[in-house]
Design a protein around this motif. Structure first.
Motif, PDB file in Angstrom:
ATOM      1  N   SER A   1      54.837  80.509  51.441  1.00  0.00           N
ATOM      2  CA  SER A   1      56.023  80.680  52.274  1.00  0.00           C
ATOM      3  C   SER A   1      56.694  79.331  52.496  1.00  0.00           C
ATOM      4  CB  SER A   1      55.643  81.340  53.605  1.00  0.00           C
ATOM      5  OG  SER A   1      56.811  81.800  54.255  1.00  0.00           O
TER       6      SER A   1
ATOM      7  N   LEU B   1      35.860  78.028  64.608  1.00  0.00           N
ATOM      8  CA  LEU B   1      35.379  78.023  63.219  1.00  0.00           C
ATOM      9  C   LEU B   1      36.146  76.980  62.415  1.00  0.00           C
ATOM     10  CD1 LEU B   1      33.523  79.538  61.081  1.00  0.00           C
ATOM     11  CD2 LEU B   1      35.635  80.624  60.372  1.00  0.00           C
ATOM     12  N   ASP B   2      35.411  75.939  62.043  1.00  0.00           N
ATOM     13  CA  ASP B   2      35.993  74.898  61.188  1.00  0.00           C
ATOM     14  C   ASP B   2      35.835  75.379  59.738  1.00  0.00           C
ATOM     15  OD1 ASP B   2      36.412  72.672  59.579  1.00  0.00           O
ATOM     16  OD2 ASP B   2      35.536  71.288  61.034  1.00  0.00           O
ATOM     17  N   ILE B   3      36.952  75.532  59.044  1.00  0.00           N
ATOM     18  CA  ILE B   3      36.861  76.120  57.686  1.00  0.00           C
ATOM     19  C   ILE B   3      36.236  75.161  56.664  1.00  0.00           C
ATOM     20  CG2 ILE B   3      38.761  77.767  58.040  1.00  0.00           C
ATOM     21  CD1 ILE B   3      40.410  75.851  56.100  1.00  0.00           C
TER      22      ILE B   3
ATOM     23  N   TYR C   1      50.101  66.476  50.872  1.00  0.00           N
ATOM     24  CA  TYR C   1      50.060  67.825  51.455  1.00  0.00           C
ATOM     25  C   TYR C   1      50.203  68.878  50.352  1.00  0.00           C
ATOM     26  CZ  TYR C   1      51.665  72.000  53.960  1.00  0.00           C
ATOM     27  OH  TYR C   1      51.815  73.285  54.418  1.00  0.00           O
TER      28      TYR C   1
ATOM     29  N   GLY D   1      47.146  78.273  65.434  1.00  0.00           N
ATOM     30  CA  GLY D   1      48.412  77.795  64.870  1.00  0.00           C
ATOM     31  C   GLY D   1      49.531  78.809  65.067  1.00  0.00           C
ATOM     32  N   GLN D   2      50.761  78.412  64.676  1.00  0.00           N
ATOM     33  CA  GLN D   2      51.902  79.308  64.958  1.00  0.00           C
ATOM     34  C   GLN D   2      51.831  80.612  64.167  1.00  0.00           C
ATOM     35  OE1 GLN D   2      55.777  77.634  64.130  1.00  0.00           O
ATOM     36  NE2 GLN D   2      55.206  76.875  62.119  1.00  0.00           N
ATOM     37  N   LEU D   3      51.419  80.551  62.911  1.00  0.00           N
ATOM     38  CA  LEU D   3      51.318  81.802  62.151  1.00  0.00           C
ATOM     39  C   LEU D   3      50.102  82.606  62.616  1.00  0.00           C
ATOM     40  CD1 LEU D   3      52.282  83.705  59.933  1.00  0.00           C
ATOM     41  CD2 LEU D   3      50.913  82.399  58.289  1.00  0.00           C
TER      42      LEU D   3
ATOM     43  N   ALA E   1      45.151  75.117  58.229  1.00  0.00           N
ATOM     44  CA  ALA E   1      45.565  74.075  57.286  1.00  0.00           C
ATOM     45  C   ALA E   1      45.833  72.787  58.042  1.00  0.00           C
ATOM     46  CB  ALA E   1      46.841  74.502  56.554  1.00  0.00           C
TER      47      ALA E   1
ATOM     48  N   LEU F   1      58.565  77.538  58.071  1.00  0.00           N
ATOM     49  CA  LEU F   1      58.102  78.518  59.068  1.00  0.00           C
ATOM     50  C   LEU F   1      58.447  78.125  60.507  1.00  0.00           C
ATOM     51  CD1 LEU F   1      54.424  79.573  58.168  1.00  0.00           C
ATOM     52  CD2 LEU F   1      56.543  80.857  57.878  1.00  0.00           C
TER      53      LEU F   1
ATOM     54  N   THR G   1      48.635  70.597  58.385  1.00  0.00           N
ATOM     55  CA  THR G   1      50.047  70.825  58.034  1.00  0.00           C
ATOM     56  C   THR G   1      50.966  69.625  58.305  1.00  0.00           C
ATOM     57  OG1 THR G   1      50.393  71.816  60.212  1.00  0.00           O
ATOM     58  CG2 THR G   1      49.942  73.331  58.397  1.00  0.00           C
TER      59      THR G   1
ATOM     60  N   LYS H   1      40.351  76.587  65.338  1.00  0.00           N
ATOM     61  CA  LYS H   1      39.603  75.482  64.717  1.00  0.00           C
ATOM     62  C   LYS H   1      38.319  75.185  65.492  1.00  0.00           C
ATOM     63  CE  LYS H   1      40.604  70.616  63.742  1.00  0.00           C
ATOM     64  NZ  LYS H   1      41.735  69.674  63.887  1.00  0.00           N
TER      65      LYS H   1
ATOM     66  N   ILE I   1      47.233  81.464  52.813  1.00  0.00           N
ATOM     67  CA  ILE I   1      48.652  81.095  52.939  1.00  0.00           C
ATOM     68  C   ILE I   1      48.898  79.724  52.300  1.00  0.00           C
ATOM     69  CG2 ILE I   1      50.627  80.914  54.509  1.00  0.00           C
ATOM     70  CD1 ILE I   1      49.026  83.612  54.689  1.00  0.00           C
ATOM     71  N   SER I   2      49.919  79.664  51.462  1.00  0.00           N
ATOM     72  CA  SER I   2      50.272  78.387  50.851  1.00  0.00           C
ATOM     73  C   SER I   2      51.760  78.099  51.048  1.00  0.00           C
ATOM     74  CB  SER I   2      49.863  78.366  49.380  1.00  0.00           C
ATOM     75  OG  SER I   2      49.916  77.036  48.895  1.00  0.00           O
TER      76      SER I   2
ATOM     77  N   LYS J   1      47.328  71.461  49.034  1.00  0.00           N
ATOM     78  CA  LYS J   1      47.541  72.915  49.141  1.00  0.00           C
ATOM     79  C   LYS J   1      47.408  73.572  47.761  1.00  0.00           C
ATOM     80  CE  LYS J   1      48.702  75.140  52.215  1.00  0.00           C
ATOM     81  NZ  LYS J   1      47.896  75.937  53.183  1.00  0.00           N
TER      82      LYS J   1
HETATM   83  N1  LIG Z   1      54.835  75.282  58.978  1.00  0.00           N
HETATM   84  C1  LIG Z   1      55.518  75.489  57.857  1.00  0.00           C
HETATM   85  O1  LIG Z   1      56.725  75.217  57.789  1.00  0.00           O
HETATM   86  C2  LIG Z   1      54.844  76.086  56.653  1.00  0.00           C
HETATM   87  C3  LIG Z   1      55.617  76.317  55.506  1.00  0.00           C
HETATM   88  C4  LIG Z   1      54.990  76.907  54.392  1.00  0.00           C
HETATM   89  C5  LIG Z   1      53.642  77.226  54.439  1.00  0.00           C
HETATM   90  N2  LIG Z   1      52.917  76.937  55.552  1.00  0.00           N
HETATM   91  C6  LIG Z   1      51.506  77.295  55.543  1.00  0.00           C
HETATM   92  O2  LIG Z   1      51.339  78.346  56.467  1.00  0.00           O
HETATM   93  C7  LIG Z   1      50.042  78.272  57.065  1.00  0.00           C
HETATM   94  C8  LIG Z   1      50.184  78.327  58.581  1.00  0.00           C
HETATM   95  O3  LIG Z   1      50.972  77.232  59.002  1.00  0.00           O
HETATM   96  P1  LIG Z   1      51.363  77.002  60.523  1.00  0.00           P
HETATM   97  O4  LIG Z   1      52.784  76.580  60.544  1.00  0.00           O
HETATM   98  O5  LIG Z   1      50.905  78.142  61.365  1.00  0.00           O
HETATM   99  O6  LIG Z   1      50.487  75.703  60.822  1.00  0.00           O
HETATM  100  P2  LIG Z   1      49.876  75.183  62.205  1.00  0.00           P
HETATM  101  O7  LIG Z   1      50.671  75.690  63.344  1.00  0.00           O
HETATM  102  O8  LIG Z   1      49.675  73.728  62.017  1.00  0.00           O
HETATM  103  O9  LIG Z   1      48.469  75.944  62.231  1.00  0.00           O
HETATM  104  C9  LIG Z   1      47.390  75.550  61.451  1.00  0.00           C
HETATM  105  C10 LIG Z   1      46.152  75.716  62.295  1.00  0.00           C
HETATM  106  O10 LIG Z   1      45.011  75.355  61.494  1.00  0.00           O
HETATM  107  C11 LIG Z   1      44.135  74.637  62.337  1.00  0.00           C
HETATM  108  N3  LIG Z   1      43.188  73.843  61.562  1.00  0.00           N
HETATM  109  C12 LIG Z   1      43.331  72.589  61.071  1.00  0.00           C
HETATM  110  N4  LIG Z   1      42.201  72.196  60.461  1.00  0.00           N
HETATM  111  C13 LIG Z   1      41.324  73.213  60.573  1.00  0.00           C
HETATM  112  C14 LIG Z   1      39.994  73.418  60.157  1.00  0.00           C
HETATM  113  N5  LIG Z   1      39.318  72.454  59.511  1.00  0.00           N
HETATM  114  N6  LIG Z   1      39.388  74.586  60.432  1.00  0.00           N
HETATM  115  C15 LIG Z   1      40.046  75.560  61.092  1.00  0.00           C
HETATM  116  N7  LIG Z   1      41.312  75.429  61.524  1.00  0.00           N
HETATM  117  C16 LIG Z   1      41.952  74.277  61.262  1.00  0.00           C
HETATM  118  C17 LIG Z   1      45.060  73.793  63.187  1.00  0.00           C
HETATM  119  O11 LIG Z   1      44.393  73.294  64.323  1.00  0.00           O
HETATM  120  P3  LIG Z   1      44.844  71.873  64.941  1.00  0.00           P
HETATM  121  O12 LIG Z   1      46.321  71.977  65.188  1.00  0.00           O
HETATM  122  O13 LIG Z   1      44.021  71.777  66.170  1.00  0.00           O
HETATM  123  O14 LIG Z   1      44.522  70.837  63.901  1.00  0.00           O
HETATM  124  C18 LIG Z   1      46.130  74.805  63.533  1.00  0.00           C
HETATM  125  O15 LIG Z   1      45.790  75.551  64.668  1.00  0.00           O
HETATM  126  C19 LIG Z   1      49.405  77.003  56.513  1.00  0.00           C
HETATM  127  O16 LIG Z   1      48.607  77.333  55.432  1.00  0.00           O
HETATM  128  C20 LIG Z   1      50.581  76.184  56.020  1.00  0.00           C
HETATM  129  O17 LIG Z   1      50.205  75.336  54.968  1.00  0.00           O
HETATM  130  C21 LIG Z   1      53.494  76.391  56.660  1.00  0.00           C
END
Ligand SMILES: NC(=O)c1ccc[n+]([C@@H]2O[C@H](COP(=O)([O-])OP(=O)(O)OC[C@H]3O[C@@H](n4cnc5c(N)ncnc54)[C@H](OP(=O)(O)O)[C@@H]3O)[C@@H](O)[C@H]2O)c1
Length: 283
Positions: free
Chosen positions: A148, A35-37, A125, A10-12, A60, A151, A62, A32, A99-100, A129
Motif C-alpha cells: 500500500s 509480541l516482538d516479531i 526502508y 500502529g495506525q493500521l 514494521a 497511509l 516505518t 510490540k 503488509i508492504s 521491506k
Molecule cells: N505509513 C505508511 O504511509 C505506509 C505506506 C505503505 C505501507 N506501509 C506499511 O503498512 C504497515 C503498517 O504501517 P503503519 O503506518 O501502521 O505503521 P506504524 O503506525 O509505524 O505501526 C507499526 C507498528 O509496528 C510496531 N513494531 C515495530 N517493531 C516491532 C517489532 N519488532 N515487533 C512488533 N511490532 C513492532 C511499532 O511499534 P513502535 O511504534 O512502538 O515501534 C508500531 O506499533 C507497515 O508494514 C508499513 O511498512 C505503511
C-alpha cells in the motif's frame, strides 16, 4: 474465525482490530510490547496457543529516515520478522498476510506500478521491506503480500494529521509538488484486506484509487478544513529531504479490481476521515 494481528499498536493495526471485530472475527491483537516479531520462540508459542485461521502482520520499522542509520534494526524488523512469521504460519497451517509498501519501487515510472514490475528500492526502508516480502514468500508460498502507500489512520503519526496541526497554527506551509502517489485511508485498506482473506494468495497492490502530489493532498486537507493557511508548492530539491522518496509510486489497482475488489477515490476517503476526526473532536 480467529485472526492474529501483529503490530497492533500502529495506525493500521488499530484500524484492523476494530474492523475485524465488527466483521465478527475473534481478534487477537499483539502490540510490540506483547509480541516482538523478531522473537521466533515467542511467535511459535503464540501461534501454537491460539491456532488462528489468519495471521496479519502490520508490524514494521516505518521511520524512513531512522532506517538509514539503524540499518540492523531495519533488516531485522522488516526483513527477518516477516520471515519468522511466515515460517511459523506455514508450520501451523495458518494463512499469512504481510503488509508492504510502494517504497520497494524506484519511483522512476510514469504510469502505475503493477505487481510484476521489478522492485528496485532506493532506501534502507524499501530494501528491508523488499527483503521481508521475498523471505516471507520463499519460506511460505501461500503468503499474501499487500503493498500500500501514503497511509493515514486515526491516532496515527501521518501526513494528514501533520497538515491538520499545521493548518491550525501556521500561516503557510511548504509542500512538495513533484512526488506523486496515492493517499490511502487505513479503513479502506482494511476493508480490502478483509476481502483478500478469501482471494488467491500472491502479491496485491491496494490503495485508494486515483493519484496526486503531496501538494495536492495537502491542499485538499486545508480546503476541507476551511483553513486560511496557504499551501506553497516546492520541488523535492528545494525541500531538501534527508532520505530520497520515490518520485512516482502510484500502484495499479488492475489485479485488485480483477479480483472484484474496488477502493473509492482518495478524496472521498479523505473527506470521510476528516469528517470523522471532526465529529470525534466534538465540532
Ligand atoms: N505509513 C505508511 O504511509 C505506509 C505506506 C505503505 C505501507 N506501509 C506499511 O503498512 C504497515 C503498517 O504501517 P503503519 O503506518 O501502521 O505503521 P506504524 O503506525 O509505524 O505501526 C507499526 C507498528 O509496528 C510496531 N513494531 C515495530 N517493531 C516491532 C517489532 N519488532 N515487533 C512488533 N511490532 C513492532 C511499532 O511499534 P513502535 O511504534 O512502538 O515501534 C508500531 O506499533 C507497515 O508494514 C508499513 O511498512 C505503511
Amino acid at each position: 474465525m480467529k485472526i492474529v494481528i501483529t503490530g497492533a499498536g500502529g495506525q493500521l493495526g488499530k484500524e484492523l482490530i476494530q474492523l475485524f471485530k465488527e466483521e465478527g472475527y475473534v481478534v487477537f491483537p499483539y502490540t510490540k510490547q506483547q509480541l516482538d516479531i523478531t522473537n521466533r520462540t515467542k511467535i511459535k508459542e503464540m501461534i501454537e496457543k491460539i491456532q488462528p485461521d489468519y495471521l496479519i502482520n502490520t508490524a514494521a520499522f516505518t521511520q524512513v529516515d531512522l532506517c538509514e542509520t539503524d540499518i540492523d534494526q531495519a533488516y531485522l524488523i522488516n526483513g527477518i520478522g516477516p520471515y519468522y512469521l511466515a515460517c511459523e504460519a506455514k508450520e501451523n497451517k495458518v494463512k499469512f498476510f504481510h503488509i508492504s509498501t510502494d517504497y520497494v519501487f524506484d519511483g522512476e515510472k510514469i504510469e502505475p506500478y503493477i505487481e510484476e514490475n521489478y522492485p528496485d528500492p532506493q532506501t534502507i526502508y524499501g530494501k528491508s521491506k523488499l527483503l521481508g516480502e521475498e523471505l516471507a514468500l520463499t519460506a511460505n508460498d501461500s503468503t499474501t503480500i499487500i503493498r500500500s502507500s501514503w497511509l493515514y489512520g486515526h491516532e496515527g503519526k501521518n501526513f494528514v494529521n501533520t497538515i491538520k496541526k499545521l493548518a491550525g497554527n501556521s500561516q503557510e506551509i511548504r509542500v512538495v509538488h513533484d512526488q506523486y502517489g496515492c493517499p490511502t485511508y487505513t479503513k479502506d485498506l482494511g476493508i480490502a484486506i478483509n476481502k483478500l482473506l478469501t482471494r488467491p494468495h500472491g502479491i496485491y497492490h491496494v490503495t485508494n484509487s486515483g493519484s496526486c502530489s503531496w501538494f495536492e493532498f495537502a491542499t485538499e486537507i486545508v480546503t476541507f478544513l476551511n483553513s486560511q493557511t496557504v499551501v506553497i508548492p516546492v520541488s523535492t530539491e528545494e525541500y531538501g529531504l534527508k532520505t530520497p522518496r520515490p518520485m512516482y509510486s502510484v500502484l495499479s489497482q488492475k489485479k485488485l479490481n480483477s479480483n472484484g475488489i474496488f477502493l473509492r477515490n482518495w478524496k472521498e476517503g479523505l473527506h470521510e476521515y476528516l469528517k470523522k476526526e471532526d465529529d470525534e473532536n466534538g465540532h
